[in-house]
Design an enzyme around this catalytic site. Sequence first.
Site, PDB file in Angstrom:
ATOM      1  N   LYS A   1     -13.531  -0.287  15.599  1.00  0.00           N
ATOM      2  CA  LYS A   1     -12.204  -0.910  15.768  1.00  0.00           C
ATOM      3  C   LYS A   1     -11.718  -0.752  17.205  1.00  0.00           C
ATOM      4  O   LYS A   1     -11.075  -1.656  17.755  1.00  0.00           O
ATOM      5  CB  LYS A   1     -11.201  -0.282  14.791  1.00  0.00           C
TER       6      LYS A   1
ATOM      7  N   LYS B   1       9.127 -17.101 -10.481  1.00  0.00           N
ATOM      8  CA  LYS B   1       8.353 -15.997 -11.062  1.00  0.00           C
ATOM      9  C   LYS B   1       7.179 -16.557 -11.863  1.00  0.00           C
ATOM     10  O   LYS B   1       7.370 -17.451 -12.707  1.00  0.00           O
ATOM     11  CB  LYS B   1       9.277 -15.172 -11.972  1.00  0.00           C
TER      12      LYS B   1
ATOM     13  N   ILE C   1      -2.292  -7.643  14.424  1.00  0.00           N
ATOM     14  CA  ILE C   1      -1.179  -7.390  15.348  1.00  0.00           C
ATOM     15  C   ILE C   1      -1.649  -6.618  16.573  1.00  0.00           C
ATOM     16  O   ILE C   1      -1.438  -7.035  17.720  1.00  0.00           O
ATOM     17  CB  ILE C   1      -0.060  -6.596  14.630  1.00  0.00           C
TER      18      ILE C   1
ATOM     19  N   LYS D   1     -11.103  -4.389  18.804  1.00  0.00           N
ATOM     20  CA  LYS D   1      -9.706  -4.762  19.061  1.00  0.00           C
ATOM     21  C   LYS D   1      -9.325  -4.516  20.514  1.00  0.00           C
ATOM     22  O   LYS D   1      -8.167  -4.696  20.895  1.00  0.00           O
ATOM     23  CB  LYS D   1      -8.778  -3.969  18.122  1.00  0.00           C
TER      24      LYS D   1
ATOM     25  N   ASN E   1       0.850  -1.198   0.000  1.00  0.00           N
ATOM     26  CA  ASN E   1       0.000   0.000   0.000  1.00  0.00           C
ATOM     27  C   ASN E   1       0.888   1.251   0.000  1.00  0.00           C
ATOM     28  O   ASN E   1       2.108   1.153  -0.053  1.00  0.00           O
ATOM     29  CB  ASN E   1      -0.948  -0.019   1.201  1.00  0.00           C
TER      30      ASN E   1
HETATM   31  O1  PMT Z   1       2.793   6.114   6.615  1.00  0.00           O
HETATM   32  P1  PMT Z   1       2.168   7.408   6.141  1.00  0.00           P
HETATM   33  O2  PMT Z   1       2.324   7.616   4.669  1.00  0.00           O
HETATM   34  O3  PMT Z   1       2.650   8.582   6.968  1.00  0.00           O
HETATM   35  O4  PMT Z   1       0.587   7.302   6.382  1.00  0.00           O
HETATM   36  C1  PMT Z   1       0.085   7.202   7.672  1.00  0.00           C
HETATM   37  C2  PMT Z   1      -1.094   6.213   7.719  1.00  0.00           C
HETATM   38  C3  PMT Z   1      -2.256   6.737   6.894  1.00  0.00           C
HETATM   39  C4  PMT Z   1      -0.665   4.823   7.214  1.00  0.00           C
HETATM   40  C5  PMT Z   1      -1.473   6.113   9.251  1.00  0.00           C
HETATM   41  O5  PMT Z   1      -1.868   7.381   9.713  1.00  0.00           O
HETATM   42  C6  PMT Z   1      -2.588   5.106   9.484  1.00  0.00           C
HETATM   43  O6  PMT Z   1      -3.767   5.404   9.377  1.00  0.00           O
HETATM   44  N1  PMT Z   1      -2.200   3.840   9.804  1.00  0.00           N
HETATM   45  C7  PMT Z   1      -3.134   2.717   9.955  1.00  0.00           C
HETATM   46  C8  PMT Z   1      -3.477   2.182   8.592  1.00  0.00           C
HETATM   47  C9  PMT Z   1      -4.378   0.973   8.638  1.00  0.00           C
HETATM   48  O7  PMT Z   1      -3.976  -0.074   8.224  1.00  0.00           O
HETATM   49  O8  PMT Z   1      -5.535   1.161   9.228  1.00  0.00           O
HETATM   50  P2  PMT Z   1      -6.676   0.000   9.383  1.00  0.00           P
HETATM   51  O9  PMT Z   1      -7.906   0.788   9.681  1.00  0.00           O
HETATM   52  O10 PMT Z   1      -6.717  -0.903   8.213  1.00  0.00           O
HETATM   53  O11 PMT Z   1      -6.191  -0.824  10.645  1.00  0.00           O
HETATM   54  C10 PMT Z   1      -6.642  -0.532  11.955  1.00  0.00           C
HETATM   55  C11 PMT Z   1      -5.528  -0.747  12.943  1.00  0.00           C
HETATM   56  O12 PMT Z   1      -5.189  -2.124  13.024  1.00  0.00           O
HETATM   57  C12 PMT Z   1      -4.235  -0.019  12.627  1.00  0.00           C
HETATM   58  O13 PMT Z   1      -3.689   0.430  13.836  1.00  0.00           O
HETATM   59  C13 PMT Z   1      -3.358  -1.114  12.012  1.00  0.00           C
HETATM   60  O14 PMT Z   1      -1.966  -0.855  12.230  1.00  0.00           O
HETATM   61  C14 PMT Z   1      -3.814  -2.323  12.790  1.00  0.00           C
HETATM   62  N2  PMT Z   1      -3.685  -3.595  12.084  1.00  0.00           N
HETATM   63  C15 PMT Z   1      -4.375  -3.831  10.946  1.00  0.00           C
HETATM   64  C16 PMT Z   1      -4.294  -5.070  10.345  1.00  0.00           C
HETATM   65  C17 PMT Z   1      -3.463  -6.054  10.926  1.00  0.00           C
HETATM   66  N3  PMT Z   1      -3.337  -7.251  10.368  1.00  0.00           N
HETATM   67  N4  PMT Z   1      -2.774  -5.797  12.040  1.00  0.00           N
HETATM   68  C18 PMT Z   1      -2.879  -4.589  12.633  1.00  0.00           C
HETATM   69  O15 PMT Z   1      -2.237  -4.353  13.666  1.00  0.00           O
END
Ligand code: PMT
Length: 403
Positions: A340, A292, A310, A344, A213
Amino acid sequence: MQILQDKNIVLGITGGIAAYKTPELVRRLKDHGANIRVVMTQGAKAFITPLTLQAVSGNAVADSLLDTQAELAMGHIELAKWADLILIAPTTADVIAKISCGLANDLLSTLCLATAAPIAIAPAMNQQMWHAAPTQDNIKTLTRRGVAIWGPGAGEQACGDIGLGRMLDVDDLVELTCNFFSTTLKQSLKGQHWILTAGPTREAIDPVRYISNHSSGKMGYAIAKAAQSAGAKVTIISGPVTIEAPSNCTIIKVNSALEMHQQSLEQAASADVFIACAAVADYRVADISKQKIKKSSDTLQLNLIKNPDIVADIAAMTNKPFTVGFAAETQDMSQYALGKLQKKNLDMIAANDVAKTGQGFNSDNNALTIFNQRDGQVSKIEIPLASKQVVANQLVTIIADNL
Ligand code: PMT
């Protein structure tokens, strides 16, 4: 005690239309207990009179480096030493260029060179001037030197253009000033271990391709820097990024969500705070091809399986650290973020609207809506659009206040 009690602030005003907001800024900072001395450039006086600022600040306004009377009252070196903070609002592109070059050809630029106090600037200019390469280079230089960049905000501009370049509102500048002093005052994170995930993950498809991403790591690294500056020991578990790591933080580099998961669980046992800022891939490829994949058909199907969550696994630990998640949303931000937070079992969640231009993924700016869960009650705090470092400083202050 008021948050700005006994704080000495030199307010530099430069020649932009937003200068008309500065009497209100002075009044509001004084309401919080600050002592204000105003320094104006010649350009600023085309927009607002020194008399107005003298009246609201209660102090003579300085506007010249070579004024013998003013030097007798409080000389420029004395003023530079008096300041606990030099705040320049509005800051024109010209003044940004001047202070990034270290010029000292008027009172304000001389003060910036002569002071040991921190400097914060609130840029205000036409959106094209803000995006211009020289301005952006100057901003990078100032950021590297530790100058706080407060804003600019986005919206309609005096010239009719729409975009980034408006001076932040007085409310935001007052809040940033208060937060600035509360973080500096505290230095309260000594002895604490903060762990952050940052950046994207890469989920391999075959030896040369992956799913990922647009996360740049900027937000996570800015939080790490803010926590480290406030005294914490900081570990960043980072996906692949190209930005420079903040100094004095431990970096653990990972690629995939599984690697990030394993490292997070290993590290979190010793953590006081865990912040999940990484954009973790929700799914990974079930069978990664050893070779590949060849273009042998018109369509290709990949089987994806869910990655472990996580931050949810950290929040489920027996001795869990204070756990902060992020929510990157393109619609119904608050509703999804609150979902969330509950699902979580987090202590706090920072929601960002990643559909808006000029913030979120890979931008230098961000705005966050924080939901904090305490004793079954959820409270909400807004951090307005500002540079990621300013946003990070405020987030760290908010987390520290809730530990
Ligand atoms: O890195 P930058 O370019 O500065 O951009 C910052 C950002 C937009 C990435 C950051 O501000 C942000 O929003 N990060 C979280 C992105 C995300 O994956 O959000 P989510 O809504 O999909 O996930 C929710 C939470 O669960 C997040 O804290 C994520 O880290 C966590 N997660 C998600 C999936 C997973 N398998 N494990 C996790 O821990």
